[in-house]
Design a protein around this motif. Structure first.
Motif, PDB file in Angstrom:
ATOM      1  N   GLY A  55       0.845  -1.195  -0.044  1.00 38.89           N
ATOM      2  CA  GLY A  55      -0.060   0.137  -0.026  1.00 38.89           C
ATOM      3  C   GLY A  55       0.887   1.240   0.007  1.00 38.89           C
ATOM      4  N   ILE A  56       1.727   1.357   1.059  1.00 37.20           N
ATOM      5  CA  ILE A  56       2.344   2.893   1.108  1.00 37.20           C
ATOM      6  C   ILE A  56       3.417   2.812  -0.105  1.00 37.20           C
ATOM      7  N   VAL A  57       4.051   1.726  -0.275  1.00 39.06           N
ATOM      8  CA  VAL A  57       5.035   1.445  -1.449  1.00 39.06           C
ATOM      9  C   VAL A  57       4.559   1.865  -2.853  1.00 39.06           C
ATOM     10  N   GLY A  58       3.119   1.203  -2.988  1.00 41.51           N
ATOM     11  CA  GLY A  58       2.551   1.280  -4.176  1.00 41.51           C
ATOM     12  C   GLY A  58       1.898   2.779  -4.417  1.00 41.51           C
ATOM     13  N   LEU A  59       1.341   3.414  -3.372  1.00 40.74           N
ATOM     14  CA  LEU A  59       1.092   4.857  -3.753  1.00 40.74           C
ATOM     15  C   LEU A  59       2.248   5.815  -3.620  1.00 40.74           C
TER      16      LEU A  59
ATOM     17  N   LEU B 163       9.948   4.954   5.128  1.00 46.53           N
ATOM     18  CA  LEU B 163       8.846   4.777   6.067  1.00 46.53           C
ATOM     19  C   LEU B 163       8.191   3.579   5.965  1.00 46.53           C
ATOM     20  N   ALA B 164       8.082   3.164   4.836  1.00 47.67           N
ATOM     21  CA  ALA B 164       7.115   1.912   4.630  1.00 47.67           C
ATOM     22  C   ALA B 164       8.317   0.512   5.105  1.00 47.67           C
ATOM     23  N   TYR B 165       9.254   0.522   4.571  1.00 49.90           N
ATOM     24  CA  TYR B 165       9.913  -0.751   4.917  1.00 49.90           C
ATOM     25  C   TYR B 165      10.521  -0.678   6.621  1.00 49.90           C
ATOM     26  N   GLY B 166      10.776   0.431   7.253  1.00 45.94           N
ATOM     27  CA  GLY B 166      10.981   0.730   8.257  1.00 45.94           C
ATOM     28  C   GLY B 166      10.007   0.423   9.200  1.00 45.94           C
TER      29      GLY B 166
ATOM     30  N   GLN C 260       4.832  -0.209 -11.806  1.00 50.75           N
ATOM     31  CA  GLN C 260       5.258  -0.747 -10.493  1.00 50.75           C
ATOM     32  C   GLN C 260       4.144  -0.408  -9.391  1.00 50.75           C
ATOM     33  N   GLY C 261       4.097   0.830  -9.377  1.00 48.17           N
ATOM     34  CA  GLY C 261       3.147   1.207  -8.199  1.00 48.17           C
ATOM     35  C   GLY C 261       1.761   0.732  -8.520  1.00 48.17           C
ATOM     36  N   GLY C 262       1.256   0.555  -9.622  1.00 50.78           N
ATOM     37  CA  GLY C 262      -0.033  -0.151  -9.917  1.00 50.78           C
ATOM     38  C   GLY C 262      -0.090  -1.623  -9.471  1.00 50.78           C
ATOM     39  N   VAL C 263       1.042  -2.287  -9.779  1.00 49.45           N
ATOM     40  CA  VAL C 263       1.138  -3.798  -9.401  1.00 49.45           C
ATOM     41  C   VAL C 263       0.886  -3.945  -7.738  1.00 49.45           C
ATOM     42  N   HIS C 264       1.809  -3.350  -7.274  1.00 47.38           N
ATOM     43  CA  HIS C 264       1.464  -3.214  -5.696  1.00 47.38           C
ATOM     44  C   HIS C 264       0.254  -3.133  -5.190  1.00 47.38           C
ATOM     45  N   LEU C 265      -0.168  -2.066  -5.617  1.00 50.93           N
ATOM     46  CA  LEU C 265      -1.639  -1.686  -5.200  1.00 50.93           C
ATOM     47  C   LEU C 265      -2.791  -2.739  -5.402  1.00 50.93           C
TER      48      LEU C 265
END
Length: 381
Positions: free
Chosen positions: A113-117, A304-307, A363-368
């Motif tokens: 979510g955070i990575v994709g957005l 922020l996301a991975y942390g 890539q963002g769309g794939v994660h979402l």
């Protein structure tokens, strides 16, 4: 960030809202709330989220990256752990899987979510979102290792029936989680701090922003022209950040009986409760990450996301292991087949996204889409 925003007059909404949200927590704690009271607490919860993001950005502006991301991730996770332990202490056997559900939801929300957005926003702004593959790759490897050790292995161990660790196995997982978390923090903040600094974009080149600019990436309008806040302003923001985060998690707990009742009435799986809690608790980090991406600071968003994912597992598992000393009932940590497939898909997709150090809208769309699949299957397994 303007100078006025760093003075914090008593009438400023960033001061008033966290205090009001904390008062709402005090008056609602341990009580059965009517519908209108739940709505008011939820409103305070939303305001506290926005205030938390504001104060996190003030602190981050003062201390620079990656320390700014670390402050918000650790603060949110510590209070999230307290919420999980409190709910498990009050809920008995029906909350046996709450820690697993919440932690896995946090991993999926952060890594997809955070990575994709963030990638979507960054790519919309500059066509290509640019970040440090070295730092993000190291963070992803840590997330994957922690997730497998803590959430996958319990499904296959044989010392105890069910997706549980034995006492010795749980102790090992707790120590390993803390060790990996500590090692990652040392690498992120000391040994290889440059791997986690924002990357500037421009004229087709990539350039890591140095520590001398306070962690602000070139091209970030706010960081480029505004001087960092004073130490006093940063300390005030840190205090208000903690107040806001306590209010976020406490108000989330106050409305959790209504959430649980709604989930049960709708006939949804109990795991949905963990998803909703994770969504509420991670709201400050999500907003902060998207705002960073809008300022060409995609690396900050990934920090922020991975942390947050690393902190969620690395701090929750040791805390839950310690809490089992006085908590009764089983502790179910192992994921089911569907969630293991989604975790494996997340790791593979994330690795392919991080490896080039550049990402597009795709890539963002794939994660979402992966996150959407997780949320849909949580409701309809």
């Amino acid at each position: 960030m303007s100078t006025a925003s760093r003075r914090f007059p008593l009438t400023d909404w960033t001061v008033v809202v966290p205090v009001v949200a904390l008062l709402a927590l005090v008056f609602s704690w341990g009580r059965d709330l009517p519908g209108f009271a739940v709505a008011l607490v939820a409103l305070c919860l939303g305001g506290a989220v926005l205030a938390a993001v504001h104060h996190a950005e003030v602190v981050a502006h003062r201390v620079g990256e990656p320390f700014g991301s670390l402050v918000l991730a650790v603060a949110v996770t510590v209070i999230e752990v307290a919420l999980i332990v409190t709910l498990m202490a009050d809920g008995g056997d029906k909350t046996a899987s709450l820690a697993r559900d919440t932690v896995f939801a946090a991993v999926m929300i952060t890594c997809n979510g955070i990575v994709g957005l963030s990638l979507l926003v960054g790519a919309l702004r500059n066509r290509v979102a640019v970040f440090n593959a070295e730092g993000s790759g190291a963070a992803l490897a840590t997330v994957a290792t922690l997730a497998v050790l803590s959430l996958v292995l319990p499904t296959f161990t044989t010392s105890k029936p069910g997706p549980e660790f034995s006492t010795a196995q749980l102790a090992f997982a707790a120590v390993a989680s803390l060790a990996l978390y500590g090692l990652f923090i040392a690498v992120q903040t000391v040994r290889h701090r440059d791997y986690f600094l924002p990357v500037a974009t421009g004229a087709g080149t990539q350039k890591t922003a140095g520590a001398s600019d306070g962690g602000e990436a070139a091209g970030d309008g706010d960081g480029e022209h505004a001087a960092p806040p004073t130490s006093r302003a940063a300390l005030v923001s840190l205090g208000l950040l903690l107040v806001a985060l306590v209010a976020v998690v406490g108000d989330a707990k106050a409305v959790s009986p209504t959430i649980e009742a709604g989930v049960a009435k709708a006939g949804l799986p109990n795991a949905v409760v963990g998803v909703i809690i994770a969504l509420l608790v991670l709201a400050p980090e999500t907003l902060a990450a998207v705002r960073a991406a809008r300022r060409d600071r995609v690396q900050t968003s990934l920090n922020l996301a991975y942390g947050s994912a690393i902190a969620s597992i690395g701090l929750t598992i040791p805390a839950i292991a310690l809490a089992t000393i006085w908590l009764s009932g089983p502790l179910l940590l192992g994921l089911g087949p569907i969630h293991m497939v989604l975790l494996a898909l997340t790791v593979v997709v994330s690795a392919l996204t991080i490896a080039p150090g550049r990402a597009t809208l795709l890539q963002g769309g794939v994660h979402l889409v992966v996150l959407a699949a997780y949320l849909f299957l949580a409701v309809s397994p």
